[in-house]
Design a protein around this motif. Sequence first.
Motif, mmCIF file in Angstrom:
data_model
loop_
_atom_site.group_PDB
_atom_site.id
_atom_site.type_symbol
_atom_site.label_atom_id
_atom_site.label_comp_id
_atom_site.label_asym_id
_atom_site.label_seq_id
_atom_site.Cartn_x
_atom_site.Cartn_y
_atom_site.Cartn_z
ATOM 1 N N PHE A 270 0.822 -1.219 0.000
ATOM 2 C CA PHE A 270 0.000 0.000 0.000
ATOM 3 C C PHE A 270 0.855 1.268 0.000
ATOM 4 C CE2 PHE A 270 -3.242 -3.048 1.439
ATOM 5 C CZ PHE A 270 -4.152 -2.831 0.414
ATOM 6 N N MET A 271 2.188 1.106 0.129
ATOM 7 C CA MET A 271 3.066 2.256 -0.091
ATOM 8 C C MET A 271 3.551 2.140 -1.542
ATOM 9 S SD MET A 271 6.508 2.977 -0.503
ATOM 10 C CE MET A 271 7.485 1.783 0.379
ATOM 11 N N ASN A 272 3.354 3.185 -2.315
ATOM 12 C CA ASN A 272 3.750 3.148 -3.727
ATOM 13 C C ASN A 272 5.201 3.580 -3.887
ATOM 14 O OD1 ASN A 272 1.255 2.229 -4.641
ATOM 15 N ND2 ASN A 272 0.428 4.300 -4.764
ATOM 16 N N ASN A 273 6.058 2.575 -4.120
ATOM 17 C CA ASN A 273 7.487 2.793 -4.274
ATOM 18 C C ASN A 273 7.755 3.213 -5.735
ATOM 19 O OD1 ASN A 273 10.344 1.652 -4.890
ATOM 20 N ND2 ASN A 273 10.217 1.667 -2.667
ATOM 21 N N GLY A 274 8.554 4.265 -5.938
ATOM 22 C CA GLY A 274 8.660 4.782 -7.305
ATOM 23 C C GLY A 274 10.057 5.133 -7.773
ATOM 24 N N GLU A 275 10.145 5.417 -9.069
ATOM 25 C CA GLU A 275 11.408 5.795 -9.709
ATOM 26 C C GLU A 275 11.259 7.172 -10.342
ATOM 27 O OE1 GLU A 275 12.802 1.362 -10.197
ATOM 28 O OE2 GLU A 275 13.766 2.993 -11.265
ATOM 29 N N LEU A 276 12.311 7.983 -10.228
ATOM 30 C CA LEU A 276 12.252 9.363 -10.696
ATOM 31 C C LEU A 276 13.400 9.648 -11.658
ATOM 32 C CD1 LEU A 276 11.204 9.290 -7.592
ATOM 33 C CD2 LEU A 276 11.433 11.727 -7.695
ATOM 34 N N VAL A 277 13.127 10.478 -12.661
ATOM 35 C CA VAL A 277 14.170 10.900 -13.604
ATOM 36 C C VAL A 277 14.226 12.423 -13.604
ATOM 37 C CG1 VAL A 277 14.867 10.894 -16.036
ATOM 38 C CG2 VAL A 277 13.834 8.845 -15.042
ATOM 39 N N PHE A 278 15.457 12.970 -13.602
ATOM 40 C CA PHE A 278 15.643 14.433 -13.660
ATOM 41 C C PHE A 278 16.396 14.773 -14.934
ATOM 42 C CE2 PHE A 278 16.597 12.757 -9.345
ATOM 43 C CZ PHE A 278 15.379 13.024 -8.766
ATOM 44 N N GLU A 279 15.789 15.614 -15.759
ATOM 45 C CA GLU A 279 16.447 16.032 -17.010
ATOM 46 C C GLU A 279 16.502 17.551 -17.041
ATOM 47 O OE1 GLU A 279 15.054 12.835 -20.332
ATOM 48 O OE2 GLU A 279 13.508 13.615 -18.997
ATOM 49 N N ASP A 280 17.726 18.095 -16.895
ATOM 50 C CA ASP A 280 17.909 19.557 -16.849
ATOM 51 C C ASP A 280 16.863 20.203 -15.946
ATOM 52 O OD1 ASP A 280 20.134 19.513 -18.415
ATOM 53 O OD2 ASP A 280 19.040 19.851 -20.289
ATOM 54 N N MET A 281 16.702 19.651 -14.781
ATOM 55 C CA MET A 281 15.694 20.161 -13.834
ATOM 56 C C MET A 281 16.287 21.355 -13.080
ATOM 57 S SD MET A 281 13.829 18.047 -10.776
ATOM 58 C CE MET A 281 15.284 17.931 -9.731
ATOM 59 N N PHE A 282 15.693 22.534 -13.280
ATOM 60 C CA PHE A 282 16.217 23.740 -12.625
ATOM 61 C C PHE A 282 15.546 23.940 -11.270
ATOM 62 C CE2 PHE A 282 15.894 28.239 -11.527
ATOM 63 C CZ PHE A 282 17.255 28.552 -11.466
ATOM 64 N N LEU A 283 16.378 24.238 -10.252
ATOM 65 C CA LEU A 283 15.851 24.548 -8.920
ATOM 66 C C LEU A 283 16.429 25.888 -8.469
ATOM 67 C CD1 LEU A 283 16.355 21.073 -7.222
ATOM 68 C CD2 LEU A 283 14.165 22.096 -7.865
ATOM 69 N N PRO A 284 15.592 26.782 -7.954
ATOM 70 C CA PRO A 284 16.113 28.051 -7.453
ATOM 71 C C PRO A 284 16.991 27.847 -6.213
ATOM 72 C CG PRO A 284 13.733 27.883 -7.080
ATOM 73 C CD PRO A 284 14.131 26.669 -7.865
ATOM 74 N N GLU A 285 17.837 28.827 -5.919
ATOM 75 C CA GLU A 285 18.818 28.713 -4.840
ATOM 76 C C GLU A 285 18.176 28.347 -3.491
ATOM 77 O OE1 GLU A 285 22.133 28.879 -5.302
ATOM 78 O OE2 GLU A 285 22.409 28.425 -3.176
#
Length: 410
Positions: A227-242
């Motif tokens: 019941f906990m949904n375990n997942g996979e993530l991909v980051f492609e040129d993901m910009f985050l502010p400071e």
Amino acid sequence: MDTAELTEEQRMMRQTCRDYVDEVVIPFIRNEWQREWDMDPDSRLPNAILEKADEVGIRTLGVPEEFGGLELDPATEVKTFAIIAEEIARGDSGIADKIIQNWKVAMLLRNLAPKHLQEKWFARLLEDPQFLLAHCLTEPRGASDRWLPYNVPEASMHTRAVRHKDGWLINGRKQFISNGYDAGLFVVYANSNPEVGMLQGTSSFLVPRDTPGLTIARCNETMGCRFMNNGELVFEDMFLPEDHLLAENNALGRAGIYFRPGKIVLAAKNLGVGMRAFELTSDYAQNYIQGGSVLIKHQAVALRLADMATRIEAVRALLDRASRAVDANSPDADTLCNMIKLFASEEIMKVATHAMELHGGNGVMLDFGIEKLFRDAAIFLHMDATVDISKFKIVKSMFPHTAGTYAGSA
Ligand SMILES: Cc1cc2nc3c(=O)[nH]c(=O)nc-3n(C[C@H](O)[C@H](O)[C@H](O)COP(=O)(O)OP(=O)(O)OC[C@H]3O[C@@H](n4cnc5c(N)ncnc54)[C@H](O)[C@@H]3O)c2cc1C
């Protein structure tokens, strides 16, 4: 634990949780056991389960009072978390995972996130009972190097963070992340200095789900804690502010605030699975007749029950000792956290095996509910480091100048 040793707050929280589990979680698991196998992760768990958890006030523990949360007594906070985690997992360890990940990440945010982002995200967490948090370290190349850690550049994370304009650009991927499929906010670790070891060159970031460049690649179908949904993530040129940077270069060291309570609640959840296995098995053994009498009168059955009870008590005793050490910030807290996480996983696996064997054929039938505890127990062997890696960590923390210096460690 002896009830007399609990504080008023702990007794009250335990009772609240016990009622929630007995009245909401256990009837759901019993009556709707097929839902675990729904291959649509979005509809697997009815919303009502987290809504009820919210109503009884256990969903947002760890959120500071100034942001509307329910703060526990800091002197016994980790011990209280352990008591509640055990209770929820007695109902279902996947549901416990879902809820408890929120407490753990909230503890990290309240220590590392800037005030205006705490205000924003704690408000979101409080207003939406389905809102989840996730903590993303593990990558496809393996998590064991990070847990040890092997503090050499070649063992660093592959997910990279580089400075870009007024912030950071992230590229890489994460796997096996608890709540990774459905969280609204992620804490993500990335290599921000490839010249040094991971203890000096890893940074952590706050990543909202709708950040451009973030893709939720898949939901993993696990054998237990479903019941906990375990997942996979991909980051492609993901910009985050400071201001989304939580810790620069020293993120792994600063995550201790997450890892220690994390291992305690993990072991406590594991204990909850063992408690449920014992409850159901002792009941079965006193009611099911075979060979002319109720099972418990057969000595072999009695021996197995005694073995189950003894292992459970041993786990409880070490868990109590370790959680007190974390609350007291004592020097052996790290060692004890690894010991209890590892000890609980192996002992409760044996408890669940006895439970399955004592139920005979019923023990392996999906609709009977016992095999689920066996599957859930198996998951704990790998969470927050494998059994072998946990043993390495124990010896390294005890003998830092000999064991602690092999294989490139700091
Ligand atoms: C249900 C579930 C939830 C999880 N949730 C999260 C989460 O929320 N966030 C997160 O970041 N991660 C999460 N994980 C990942 C978890 O921490 C890792 O799976 C675990 O640490 C093992 O890493 P690995 O799977 O990469 O195995 P590997 O590191 O690839 O290890 C494979 C095998 O090799 C052995 N091994 C590896 N290196 C060595 C060595 N140096 N010496 C001896 N033996 C070694 C290991 O013990 C293991 O047996 C989760 C995993 C599961 C199953």
